[in-house]
Design a protein around this motif. Structure first.
Motif, PDB file in Angstrom:
ATOM      1  N   ARG A  55     -25.244 -21.505 -50.358  1.00 21.43           N
ATOM      2  CA  ARG A  55     -24.374 -20.789 -49.415  1.00 21.43           C
ATOM      3  C   ARG A  55     -24.936 -19.376 -49.264  1.00 21.43           C
ATOM      4  NH1 ARG A  55     -19.770 -22.838 -47.492  1.00 21.43           N
ATOM      5  NH2 ARG A  55     -19.139 -24.880 -48.299  1.00 21.43           N
ATOM      6  N   THR A  69     -25.234 -15.546 -47.491  1.00 24.37           N
ATOM      7  CA  THR A  69     -24.679 -14.421 -46.751  1.00 24.37           C
ATOM      8  C   THR A  69     -25.828 -13.484 -46.413  1.00 24.37           C
ATOM      9  OG1 THR A  69     -22.515 -14.571 -47.824  1.00 24.37           O
ATOM     10  CG2 THR A  69     -23.091 -12.470 -46.799  1.00 24.37           C
ATOM     11  N   GLY A 100     -19.000 -20.096 -41.155  1.00 26.03           N
ATOM     12  CA  GLY A 100     -19.629 -18.844 -41.558  1.00 26.03           C
ATOM     13  C   GLY A 100     -20.840 -18.448 -40.745  1.00 26.03           C
ATOM     14  N   HIS A 119     -22.127 -15.819 -43.291  1.00 24.09           N
ATOM     15  CA  HIS A 119     -21.176 -15.434 -44.341  1.00 24.09           C
ATOM     16  C   HIS A 119     -20.812 -16.684 -45.132  1.00 24.09           C
ATOM     17  CE1 HIS A 119     -18.129 -13.171 -46.449  1.00 24.09           C
ATOM     18  NE2 HIS A 119     -17.242 -14.130 -46.155  1.00 24.09           N
ATOM     19  N   GLU A 120     -21.439 -16.817 -46.312  1.00 24.95           N
ATOM     20  CA  GLU A 120     -21.248 -18.004 -47.136  1.00 24.95           C
ATOM     21  C   GLU A 120     -21.514 -19.279 -46.328  1.00 24.95           C
ATOM     22  OE1 GLU A 120     -20.420 -18.218 -50.538  1.00 24.95           O
ATOM     23  OE2 GLU A 120     -20.968 -16.099 -50.453  1.00 24.95           O
ATOM     24  N   PRO A 128     -23.156 -22.689 -45.347  1.00 25.81           N
ATOM     25  CA  PRO A 128     -23.804 -23.751 -46.133  1.00 25.81           C
ATOM     26  C   PRO A 128     -25.165 -24.125 -45.555  1.00 25.81           C
ATOM     27  CG  PRO A 128     -22.125 -24.672 -44.705  1.00 25.81           C
ATOM     28  CD  PRO A 128     -22.053 -23.186 -44.535  1.00 25.81           C
TER      29      PRO A 128
END
Length: 346
Positions: A130, A132, A165, A186-187, A189
């Motif tokens: 994940r 960011t 995200g 943002h986070e 996958p």
């Protein structure tokens, strides 16, 4: 399907379609409308199966090799086509070694033209599944439904646009025949997939090189035709010795780059080592430089009309400048070529 295909006939087929679908007026309208890509052209291409050109038949494609793709890239550059097809073909080729489930999920969508894909190279991304981060300057990022992110530490991460995200923000680019975007993650996958990083870089370099050759040839041909009909002092300006010399120098520059690109494509099919990658980077740098030089002088040779923003000279010039900057830029390509070719000769 076998690679034993008549490339000259294939080129004629590509050119016939693109001459009809990417005339100067249509490209100008697309640029003014500001869309991510030419949707009508995308539909035509999907119906012809071009998006599956390099994808294996078992995965829904036509199973042709790099020589056929190189011809397509050149012809798309001649348009210049407002279409994210080369980036899609790059991602599709990179995924040929992915697990069966990954290929089954994505390659039929790419081969059918239902979805476009793109890639970003040399990214400094954090570890984990994940992510960011912000990924700037993604070619065709606003048109793609699938992203392949290649990191500096050798990972290749697959990211669907619809994943949680992921925020895609189109950004202006000097070349308005192609879109750019920023990805804010943002986070988000991501899925790590096995990809031959050297083969991906080689393919990307050759795609830029071939697009540059096609574009440089097209704008040089258009300039020569203009010189034949533009008159001054009662005669076509193409008869002036100084202009003949300028055009001859551009022709020599183009043919030199074309020969290098052709050799790089041939070697890529025979050798997957440092020499083939070095030649690809060198071909990309020389072809992009020739494109910028020819397109820049085409504006001058078209005189007053060439300086107007409405003239198609500027579409080619801006595309040439973006080619020079893509995937690390021309200087980085020359540095890599020098290192790799020295290594292969040792």
């Amino acid at each position: 399907m076998s690679d034993a295909i008549d490339l000259a006939e294939l080129r004629q087929e590509f050119r016939a379609v693109l001459d009809a679908e990417t005339d100067a007026g249509r490209v100008r309208r697309h640029v003014h409308d500001g869309g991510a890509f030419d949707a009508a052209l995308a539909a035509t291409v999907a119906g012809l199966g071009w998006a599956g050109l390099g994808i294996a038949e078992a995965d829904g494609g036509l199973g042709l090799g790099l020589p056929a793709l190189a011809v397509l890239y050149e012809e798309l550059g001649r348009g210049p086509a407002c279409l994210p097809l080369p980036s899609t073909l790059l991602v599709a080729d990179a995924l040929k070694g992915a697990p069966d489930a990954v290929r089954a999920q994505w390659l039929p969508l790419l081969a059918s033209g239902e979805m476009f894909a793109t890639l970003a190279l040399d990214l400094d991304l954090p570890p984990g599944d994940r992510i960011t981060a912000r990924v700037p300057h993604v070619l065709h990022g606003d048109a793609a439904g699938l992203y392949l992110l290649a990191t500096t530490d050798g990972r290749h991460l697959l990211l669907p646009r619809q994943a949680a995200g992921v925020t895609v923000t189109p950004t202006p680019a000097v070349d308005r025949t192609r879109g750019m975007a920023v990805l804010d993650l943002h986070e988000a996958p991501v899925l790590a997939v096995p990809v031959d990083g050297s083969a991906l870089c080689r393919h990307a370099a050759l795609a830029v090189a071939c697009d540059s050759i096609g574009g440089a040839e097209a704008i040089l041909d258009k300039t020569i035709e203009y010189l034949k009909i533009r008159t001054q002092f009662g005669q076509p300006i193409g008869g002036f010795q100084a202009l003949k010399h300028r055009v001859a120098n551009h022709k020599l520059r183009l043919e030199s780059a074309r020969a290098l690109v052709a050799m790089a494509v041939q070697v890529a099919g025979e050798d997957g080592g440092a020499r083939s990658l070095g030649l690809a980077h060198l071909a990309r740098a020389q072809a992009a430089d020739a494109y910028v030089t020819i397109a820049d002088d085409a504006v001058q040779l078209h005189g007053g009309i060439g300086f107007t923003w409405e003239h198609e000279c500027h579409h080619y010039l801006k595309r040439a400048w973006l080619n020079r900057l893509l995937f690390g830029g021309e200087d980085a390509a020359l540095d890599r070529a020098a290192t790799l070719l020295t290594e292969s000769a040792a």
